[in-house]
Motif scaffolding. Structure first.
Motif, short mmCIF file in Angstrom:
data_model
loop_
_atom_site.label_atom_id
_atom_site.label_comp_id
_atom_site.label_asym_id
_atom_site.label_seq_id
_atom_site.Cartn_x
_atom_site.Cartn_y
_atom_site.Cartn_z
N TYR A 74 0.86 -1.19 0.00
CA TYR A 74 0.00 0.00 0.00
C TYR A 74 0.90 1.24 0.00
N VAL A 75 0.29 2.37 -0.31
CA VAL A 75 1.00 3.64 -0.15
C VAL A 75 1.12 3.92 1.35
N LYS A 76 2.33 4.14 1.81
CA LYS A 76 2.55 4.44 3.22
C LYS A 76 2.02 5.83 3.55
N SER A 77 1.85 6.09 4.83
CA SER A 77 1.49 7.45 5.23
C SER A 77 2.66 8.38 4.91
N LEU A 78 2.34 9.63 4.70
CA LEU A 78 3.31 10.61 4.25
C LEU A 78 4.37 10.87 5.32
N ARG A 79 5.63 10.60 4.96
CA ARG A 79 6.71 10.97 5.86
C ARG A 79 6.90 12.49 5.77
N THR A 80 7.03 13.15 6.91
CA THR A 80 7.09 14.61 6.90
C THR A 80 8.29 15.12 7.68
N CYS A 81 8.57 16.41 7.48
CA CYS A 81 9.54 17.12 8.32
C CYS A 81 8.81 17.54 9.59
#
Length: 209
Positions: A74-81
C-alpha cells in the motif's frame, strides 16, 4: 487462539512524529506482557491486534488521535519534516490533505511518499518513491528516489511550481498509472526505469487533460 493481524499506526500529520501519553496507554492495552511495538523508518508503529476486533480497535485508536493504516503493498502514510516554521508557512494543510488522499491506497509494491515544508528537505523527499518539496508558495514533485542499496539515488524533478490542486492531481494520476501498469511486487523505481519517465510524464499529462 484468536488470529492476530498487523496494522500500522502513528500520530498523524503534525509537528513532528509524536505520541501522547493517552495514545501510548491505549496502544499498551493490546501489547500484552511480552508484546512489542515495531518502529519503522517511516514514522509508523506496527502493532498486532485481534482480527475479530479490528474495527473496534481501530475506532478506539482513532478516538485518541491515532491514524491507522494497512500493512503490505500500500501507499505508506506521508513521511514529513517537523514543520519547524509553522503550520501555514510550511504547508501542513497540504501535507494533511495529500496524506488523506493517498495513504493506504493499494499499489503493486509498498510505496513511500515524503513531504518537506522547505528546501532544507528534513522530510527526505529526494530519497523516497514520491517526494514533495514546498518552495515559497509552490510545490515541486520528485519521483523515483531510492534510499537503500549500492544503487541508492536521488529522485528526479518531475513537476515544479505546482499549486496544491495540481499537486494532488499529479500524485493521484501517478499512483493510478503505477497501479494499472506496474507488475506485481515491482518497486516504483523499477517501474519508472521499465516504462521510462518521459512516458510516465506523457501518461500523467494525458490523464490531466
Amino acid at each position: 487462539m484468536e488470529k492476530m493481524i498487523k496494522i500500522a499506526v502513528n500520530g498523524g500529520i503534525g509537528f513532528g512524529a509524536k505520541l501522547t501519553a493517552r495514545q501510548l496507554v491505549t496502544l499498551a492495552k493490546y501489547l500484552g506482557e511480552n508484546g512489542e511495538l515495531e518502529l519503522t523508518t517511516f514514522q509508523q508503529l506496527y502493532i498486532e491486534i485481534p482480527e475479530g476486533k479490528k474495527d473496534e480497535v481501530i475506532k478506539e485508536f482513532e478516538e485518541v488521535g491515532l491514524s491507522c493504516y494497512p500493512v503490505g503493498n500500500y501507499v505508506k502514510s506521508l513521511r514529513t519534516c517537523n514543520f519547524c516554521k509553522g503550520e501555514i508557512e510550511e504547508g501542513m494543510p497540504v501535507a494533511i490533505e495529500l496524506n488523506k488522499r493517498i495513504a493506504g491506497q493499494p499499489v503493486p509494491f509498498t510505496l513511500k511518499p515524503a513531504y518537506t515544508g522547505c528546501p532544507v528537505g528534513c522530510g527526505e523527499p529526494l530519497v523516497n518513491d514520491i517526494g514533495v518539496m514546498k518552495v515559497n508558495d509552490h510545490y515541486n514533485l520528485y519521483i523515483g528516489g531510492k534510499s537503500k542499496g549500492a544503487d541508492a539515488k536521488a529522485g528526479t524533478l518531475f513537476r515544479e511550481r505546482l499549486n496544491p490542486d495540481e499537486l494532488y492531481e499529479s500524485v493521484e494520476n501517478l499512483l493510478g498509472i503505477y497501479g494499472s501498469l506496474g507488475k506485481k511486487r515491482e518497486p516504483f523505481h523499477k517501474f519508472l526505469k521499465r516504462i521510462g519517465i518521459d512516458e510516465v510524464s506523457r501518461l500523467v499529462q494525458e490523464k490531466t487533460s
